[in-house]
Scaffold this active site. Structure first.
Site: not given
Length: 399
Positions: A36, A199, A355, A378
């Site tokens: 990052r 999910k 990720g 996200g």
């Protein structure tokens, strides 16, 4: 992009507040993965070459609104200095007298890293006074290069923009918005979306939004079993979100009605237990024995999905096809990574986000063989789900 870019700013000799995403893993005082930090180096160098006096801010971990040495940015300052090859000053707080003095003492091209903004509860509360204090550390110029935080309406991402003259996107933010924005608004076709992970609930908005813009969707990972269960197929002990079965049924019905190609696995690799050395077998999805759990897509599904990807001109991939951290269940994810890379080599635009998918593309040694790796898990999910990101909306409009 209709938002101001760092390229549009006159930075010479001015203090620029730059929000970066240095939320990196630490082992004590050592940064264990500097990806990052490296991702935002081009933006930092761009500003330094234009004689900006740089004040950098980031969060790290979840210190719960108070100082916690475990989440200090100090090791990050040392790693950044090493990567830049220049001294990086460090302020022991992100607001207050020390930060003020050190920001004023910066030379042209100088770099100051502030302590973790989440040491203050006011950061996540997007507090007005705290935002004003952050803005006081610059000369009216704010650059956001933290796409991974753009979905959060926090003080150092959104609040600060109310107290500066110009709020611009950094080069990394600009690239993220260019790739993801084009995929949603003007993709080259066929556009194939690959969605995996555990999910359905994490990806509902993405499924619904991409069904409106993509040409086909390939579903894998644990989320596939909620869809398979909704079709009345046996799923054994596979992961199923019982409260989402009805929703999965509706999504499949909507796809059929609109002639949208939503593909599900036709075979899978099963494990007797959820562990790396478990007994395995490969079966068709309509012959799943009781007591077994699906933990990867099978060879027939790999072949079908790879053929879809070979025809694609735009690919968005978010989420692994199986429990790829266990080698015995990694084949599906790695083969999809290879298919995405092969399509990219033939001219497709490929975007990998989330990720686990990013980890998979690195594990396959193909990170440099895709068009774009999204740094915001996200944030990219919310963007692909059709949501507006507060950190992007807050930037100054061009013109």
């Amino acid at each position: 992009m209709d938002k101001l870019s760092i390229r549009d700013l006159e930075m010479n000799g001015r203090r620029v507040f730059m929000r970066v995403d240095f939320n990196v893993p630490l082992d004590g005082a050592r940064v264990t993965d500097d990806t990052r930090i490296r991702e935002t180096l081009p933006t930092i160098e761009f500003a330094r070459k234009r004689d900006a006096r740089l004040v950098l801010a980031s969060h790290l971990g979840r210190p719960k609104g108070k100082p916690d040495p475990k989440y200090s940015m100090k090791p990050v300052a040392a790693k950044l200095a090493e990567l830049l090859g220049v001294a990086v000053d460090f302020a022991a707080d992100c607001v207050g007298a020390d930060a003020q003095a050190k920001s004023r003492a910066l030379a042209n091209g100088g770099v100051l890293l502030l302590e973790n903004v989440r040491y203050h509860a006011e950061e996540e509360a997007n507090d007005e006074n705290f935002s004003r204090q952050l803005a006081a550390l610059c000369d009216g110029l704010f650059v956001c290069d933290a796409f991974g935080s753009a979905h959060r309406a926090h003080a150092s991402v959104v609040g600060i923009t109310r107290f500066v003259k110009q709020a611009a996107a950094g080069l990394l933010m600009e690239r993220e918005l260019a790739y993801l924005g084009k995929a949603l608004s003007n993709p080259e076709r066929p556009f194939v979306a690959v969605l995996g992970g555990a999910k359905v609930s994490d990806k509902i908005e993405v499924v619904e939004n991409l069904m409106r813009v993509a040409d086909a969707m390939l579903i894998g990972g644990g989320m596939a079993y909620t869809f398979l269960k909704s079709q009345g197929l046996p799923v054994g002990n596979s992961l199923v979100e019982a409260d989402k079965v009805e929703l999965a049924r509706k999504l499949l019905a909507e796809a059929k009605q609109r002639n949208f190609r939503l593909l599900l696995p036709t075979d899978h690799v099963l494990g007797a237990q959820f562990k790396p050395d478990t007994e395995t077998q490969t079966t068709s999805v309509n012959a799943t024995p009781d007591g077994w759990m699906g933990l990867d897509i099978g060879p027939e599904t790999i072949a079908r999905y790879s053929a879809e990807l070979a025809r694609a001109k735009t690919i968005v991939w978010n989420g692994p096809m199986g429990v790829f951290e266990m080698p015995v269940f990694a084949q599906g994810t790695l083969e999809i990574a290879r298919a995405v890379a092969a399509a990219t080599a033939k001219g497709a635009t490929s975007i990998v986000g989330g990720g686990d998918s990013v980890a998979a593309i690195h594990a396959a040694g193909l990170a440099d063989k895709v068009s774009h790796i999204s740094t915001g898990g996200g944030a990219s999910l919310e963007f692909l789900g059709g949501r507006k990101l507060p950190g992007v909306e807050a930037l100054t409009d061009k013109g």
